[in-house]
Design a protein around this motif. Structure first.
Motif, short mmCIF file in Angstrom:
data_model
loop_
_atom_site.label_atom_id
_atom_site.label_comp_id
_atom_site.label_asym_id
_atom_site.label_seq_id
_atom_site.Cartn_x
_atom_site.Cartn_y
_atom_site.Cartn_z
N THR A 124 10.72 6.48 0.21
CA THR A 124 9.41 5.84 0.30
C THR A 124 8.97 5.36 -1.08
O THR A 124 9.41 5.86 -2.12
CB THR A 124 8.37 6.80 0.88
N SER A 125 8.09 4.39 -1.09
CA SER A 125 7.63 3.78 -2.33
C SER A 125 6.42 4.53 -2.89
O SER A 125 5.83 5.39 -2.23
CB SER A 125 7.28 2.32 -2.10
N TYR A 126 6.03 4.19 -4.11
CA TYR A 126 4.90 4.83 -4.76
C TYR A 126 3.55 4.37 -4.20
O TYR A 126 2.59 5.13 -4.14
CB TYR A 126 4.91 4.52 -6.26
N ASN A 127 3.48 3.12 -3.82
CA ASN A 127 2.20 2.48 -3.54
C ASN A 127 1.61 2.90 -2.20
O ASN A 127 2.27 3.46 -1.34
CB ASN A 127 2.39 0.96 -3.53
N LEU A 128 0.34 2.57 -2.03
CA LEU A 128 -0.28 2.64 -0.72
C LEU A 128 0.04 1.36 0.04
O LEU A 128 0.24 0.29 -0.57
CB LEU A 128 -1.79 2.81 -0.82
N LEU A 129 0.07 1.43 1.34
CA LEU A 129 0.26 0.26 2.20
C LEU A 129 -0.89 0.22 3.18
O LEU A 129 -1.03 1.12 4.01
CB LEU A 129 1.60 0.33 2.93
N ASN A 130 -1.72 -0.80 3.04
CA ASN A 130 -2.92 -0.93 3.89
C ASN A 130 -3.72 0.37 3.94
O ASN A 130 -4.11 0.86 4.99
CB ASN A 130 -2.53 -1.40 5.30
N GLY A 131 -3.94 0.92 2.73
CA GLY A 131 -4.85 2.05 2.58
C GLY A 131 -4.24 3.43 2.65
O GLY A 131 -4.95 4.41 2.43
N ILE A 132 -2.94 3.54 2.94
CA ILE A 132 -2.30 4.85 3.07
C ILE A 132 -1.03 4.87 2.24
O ILE A 132 -0.23 3.93 2.28
CB ILE A 132 -1.95 5.15 4.55
N TYR A 133 -0.84 5.95 1.48
CA TYR A 133 0.42 6.08 0.75
C TYR A 133 1.59 5.99 1.73
O TYR A 133 1.57 6.59 2.80
CB TYR A 133 0.48 7.41 0.00
N THR A 134 2.61 5.25 1.35
CA THR A 134 3.75 5.08 2.26
C THR A 134 4.38 6.41 2.63
O THR A 134 4.85 6.60 3.76
CB THR A 134 4.81 4.16 1.65
N SER A 135 4.41 7.34 1.70
CA SER A 135 5.03 8.65 1.98
C SER A 135 4.13 9.52 2.85
O SER A 135 4.56 10.60 3.29
CB SER A 135 5.34 9.38 0.67
N GLU A 136 2.90 9.08 3.12
CA GLU A 136 1.96 9.82 3.96
C GLU A 136 1.63 9.05 5.23
O GLU A 136 0.70 9.40 5.96
CB GLU A 136 0.68 10.12 3.17
N ASN A 137 2.42 8.01 5.51
CA ASN A 137 2.09 7.07 6.58
C ASN A 137 2.98 7.30 7.80
O ASN A 137 4.13 6.86 7.85
CB ASN A 137 2.24 5.63 6.06
N GLY A 138 2.44 7.98 8.80
CA GLY A 138 3.20 8.29 10.00
C GLY A 138 3.57 7.06 10.80
O GLY A 138 4.62 7.02 11.45
N GLU A 139 2.71 6.03 10.78
CA GLU A 139 3.06 4.80 11.50
C GLU A 139 4.29 4.15 10.90
O GLU A 139 5.14 3.61 11.63
CB GLU A 139 1.88 3.83 11.47
N LEU A 140 4.40 4.20 9.58
CA LEU A 140 5.55 3.61 8.91
C LEU A 140 6.82 4.44 9.09
O LEU A 140 7.88 3.91 9.43
CB LEU A 140 5.25 3.45 7.41
N LEU A 141 6.71 5.74 8.88
CA LEU A 141 7.89 6.60 8.82
C LEU A 141 8.34 7.13 10.18
O LEU A 141 9.53 7.39 10.38
CB LEU A 141 7.63 7.78 7.88
N THR A 142 7.39 7.31 11.09
CA THR A 142 7.76 7.85 12.40
C THR A 142 7.74 6.77 13.48
O THR A 142 8.74 6.52 14.14
CB THR A 142 6.81 9.00 12.78
N ASP A 143 6.60 6.11 13.64
CA ASP A 143 6.49 5.12 14.71
C ASP A 143 7.45 3.95 14.52
O ASP A 143 8.13 3.53 15.46
CB ASP A 143 5.05 4.59 14.79
N LEU A 144 7.50 3.41 13.31
CA LEU A 144 8.34 2.24 13.05
C LEU A 144 9.78 2.64 12.74
O LEU A 144 10.71 2.27 13.46
CB LEU A 144 7.76 1.42 11.91
N LEU A 145 9.96 3.40 11.67
CA LEU A 145 11.30 3.69 11.16
C LEU A 145 12.14 4.47 12.16
O LEU A 145 13.28 4.09 12.46
CB LEU A 145 11.19 4.46 9.84
#
Length: 774
Positions: free
Chosen positions: A235-256
């Motif tokens: 995961t990247s350092y930055n936030l993505l649309n208001g949420i840190y990428t490493s804390e983003n369940g939509e990115l890491l679970t729903d999508l990935l």
């Protein structure tokens, strides 16, 4: 360590304690204490990092200089595994205490150079070689490749990335991953996602529309996940649309995981994210390099009932699933002796193929074998070539072939007085830099600035124009992790421009030619001066064999076959994202919590250009460029003929004939763009790259039939109003080009029925973005 593991194993066997590899992963997880589980979910620390939080861990440095290790649990048969940096080669310490042996690795060309080859087979061979070095040096996971989009020319880390286009990025990363993992070594594709600037990279919120995310910034990752099955994702350092990428369940679970089907491990970037508990919940399985605070926070949350231990078990299972695949778990007897000589040969070839010939008036190149013998080598960068960018993408190699060495190796003579003049200048700059380091605390990844240019007197230029056969002048730039470039890095300095102008005027008056080499990792300004020299060769930063690779092309030993994977604009202001990129006010990344308060482009960046990145913008809006996406000259000429499209029900099989009609052997890159029918509900770029293929070495008069496969779904656009991939009915134009602005042939395809594939309505911006439109 080996004796201790053996002892633990015997005791464990006697007590019927499950052993990893013998028992199921579920059984091993069940046998673990909470403390062991949490230790396994974070790393064991990292030497040499200055941070406000102490690192933890007991695991010894198995491979000195590696980025990190995982926690060993001998009683369960769980070894520590090693993670090392490496987009351009394995990054470990070349020398070790009380050890006379050396542990150098091959410095391959940077990712931008590799991508410019447009040769996936070659890139896979580079990955194969890098993976072999990782294997033989005891590394289990290579923290590479990086495939973020080159959104803007000033991103300090563009040299680690492949392209402004996701098709190029995804296919190059896929080839790289396959090569590395063929060795039984894993990769960690990074930085997931939208890590497109270094300024405040640990605190910046990338605000991106769902469509731009799906079509541009996530598409390359989707390609490599589905086609190369990387072991891990970082995961990247930055936030993505208001949420840190490493804390983003939509990115890491729903999508990935759920939508793309990823089965591997997700790890954080080093010290990435803020909240360890939310990272665990989101599906960021492992936190690197590991801190005491993270350990305590996770333990406390589980004991308080704020974090379900089932989530911990899920993440531990993913970590163990990665460990059982590693060389260390399989007890591979690594040699510490990879074949560096053969790998150097691969690096040399990759460097050759990634070079892009931008200008070549009056057949200046290749250098004449009869009239070019003695060379005036000018420009400080000619005597201080940069093989790659600084930071985690750097490599400790045994040597780097200079331009002077490359020329001499090929039998050319260099003006000795000029060589001595520049040599003294570079030496003085080196001494000043070393003195400055004694006065300041050296920062991690800090690198020596590019050498300043010296003023070349008219008297010296007159002598050189009389005594040498051609002038070769190098313009160089340096960039690296943790800091973006600034506009002065994009533009020529006053001294550089004056040197080019004076050299061209003086040598042309003597009826002699001037060649400019570009030793850069990023796009630079060329429009205002490119008509002055007789030839321009974009050499990039192409690794330890750089001097030899350059001269192989200059001499005609090989014909240049690289093409741009990004657009060269006329000026920075022409790029629509210019107003949404940090332009130098606050350049150094600050990982602490007090880095906020600077506002736009620091605390947040609005991706207002939306889908119009690179050529998608310039070609759609018909803006002038210095060099278009996909551009590159050759020493020969190619024609295209007989375009064909066959629909096999799931894919479009597309083919075309390429013929070398010139008098030299060479390779051509066919780029397949598609223009889609318009839809009043949403905009579309004028054309988009959908596939590409490179010919073999074609002799004069030889023809090759090039084939490409386009999945049906590749023609879809993302309709964010209904959260679906939509293929509209109508006429699609398949455009066969040598660049995005050099379309040679067109073939039309009619689709009679609209197709819509709904996906999760996720990753929506939390604030309104005023996106760019026609």
């Amino acid at each position: 360590m080996g004796l201790m593991l053996a002892t633990f194993s015997l005791v464990a066997h006697a007590q019927n304690i499950p052993q990893l590899g013998q028992a199921t992963i579920a059984e091993v997880v069940k046998a673990m204490t909470l403390e062991e589980k949490v230790h396994l979910l974070i790393g064991t620390g990292m030497d040499g990092i200055i941070n406000d939080q102490p690192v933890i861990g007991e695991t010894k440095n198995i491979v000195p200089g590696a980025a990190g290790t995982t926690y060993a649990i001998p009683r369960l048969g769980i070894p520590a595994v090693v993670l090392a940096d490496g987009p351009a080669g394995v990054r470990i310490s070349p020398k070790r205490e009380n050890d006379t042996a050396t542990y150098y690795c091959t410095h391959f060309p940077i990712a931008t150079s590799l991508a410019s080859t447009w040769n996936t087979e070659l890139v896979q061979s580079v990955g194969q070689a890098i993976g072999n070095e990782a294997l033989e040096y005891g590394v289990d996971i290579l923290l590479a490749p990086a495939l973020n989009i080159q959104r803007y020319p000033l991103c300090g880390r563009n040299f680690e990335y492949y392209s402004e286009d996701p098709v190029v990025s995804g296919n190059m990363a896929t080839a790289y991953v396959k090569g590395v993992q063929n060795n039984g070594v894993g990769v960690s594709v990074k930085h997931f996602a939208a890590n497109n600037q270094e300024s405040n990279r640990t605190g910046n919120d990338a605000r991106v529309s769902q469509r731009a995310l799906r079509e541009i910034y996530l598409k390359g990752f989707e390609t490599v996940i589905k086609n190369a099955a990387p072991w891990t994702v970082m995961t990247s350092y930055n936030l993505l649309n208001g949420i840190y990428t490493s804390e983003n369940g939509e990115l890491l679970t729903d999508l990935l995981r759920q939508e793309w089907g990823f089965k591997g491990l997700v790890m954080s970037d080093w010290f990435g994210g803020k909240n360890a508990v939310r990272q665990m919940q989101a599906g960021n399985d492992m936190l690197q390099p590991g801190t005491e605070k993270q350990y305590n926070d996770i333990i406390s949350a589980v004991k308080k009932g704020e974090l379900d231990e089932k989530i911990i078990d899920r993440n531990v299972s993913n970590v163990l699933g990665m460990i059982v695949r590693t060389p260390h778990f399989k007890k591979y007897a690594y040699s510490n002796h990879p074949d560096l000589k053969s790998h150097a040969d691969i690096a040399r070839q990759a460097g050759q193929e990634g070079m892009v010939l931008l200008e070549n008036r009056n057949n200046t190149l290749p250098l004449s074998q009869t009239s070019v013998h003695k060379i005036a080598l000018l420009g400080s960068a000619s005597y201080s070539l940069t093989p790659g960018g600084s930071g985690s993408g750097d490599v400790h190699s045994a040597y780097m072939v200079s331009l002077a060495e490359g020329l001499k190796n090929a039998g050319y003579e260099i003006d000795a007085e000029t060589e001595q003049l520049y040599g003294k200048h570079i030496e003085e700059l080196d001494e000043k830099y070393q003195d400055s380091l004694k006065q300041i605390k050296k920062l991690m990844f800090m690198s020596q600035p590019a050498p300043s240019e010296i003023t070349m007197s008219q008297e010296i230029l007159n002598r050189l124009s009389n005594e040498t056969d051609i002038a070769i002048l190098t313009v160089g730039r340096k960039s690296g992790e943790g800091k973006d470039c600034i506009p002065s890095d994009f533009n020529l300095s006053v001294d550089e421009r004056q040197l080019i102008e004076n050299t061209c005027r003086t040598f042309h008056a003597a009826n002699k030619k001037v060649l400019v080499l570009l030793n850069v990792g990023n796009v630079i300004e060329t429009a205002s001066w490119k008509d002055l020299p007789d030839a321009i060769l974009l050499a990039w930063e192409c690794g330890q064999e750089m001097g030899n690779s350059i001269v192989d092309v200059l001499s005609g030993k090989v014909s240049p076959s690289g093409k741009l994977t990004m657009t060269f604009p006329v000026k920075l202001e022409d790029i629509p994202s210019t107003t949404n990129f940090p332009m130098g006010e606050h350049q150094i990344d600050n990982p602490t919590d007090d880095s906020s308060g600077f506002g736009k482009n620091w605390d947040y960046t609005d991706y207002e250009e939306d889908i119009y990145v690179g050529y998608r913008y310039f070609d759609t809006f018909k803006k002038d460029v210095s060099y278009p996406f996909g551009y590159g000259l050759s020493y020969t000429t190619f024609t295209y003929s007989s375009p064909r499209i066959v629909d096999n029900g799931r894919n479009y099989n597309v083919s075309i004939n390429v013929t070398n009609i010139g008098d030299k052997a060479g390779k051509e890159i066919v780029q397949l763009y598609v223009s889609s029918p318009l839809n009043p509900a949403y905009e579309k770029p004028q054309r988009e790259l959908k596939a590409f293929s490179k010919t073999r070495m074609l002799q004069p008069g030889e023809t090759e039939a090039i084939s490409m496969i386009i999945p049906h779904e590749a023609l879809a656009s993302f309709n964010q109003d209904i959260s679906a991939w939509q293929t509209d009915k109508g006429i699609y134009s398949f455009l066969f080009g040598s660049s995005s602005r050099d379309i040679r042939l067109t073939k039309e395809l009619r689709i009679g029925k609209q197709n819509t594939v709904p996906v999760g309505n996720i990753l929506r911006p939390k604030t309104q973005i005023s996106v760019f439109s026609k």
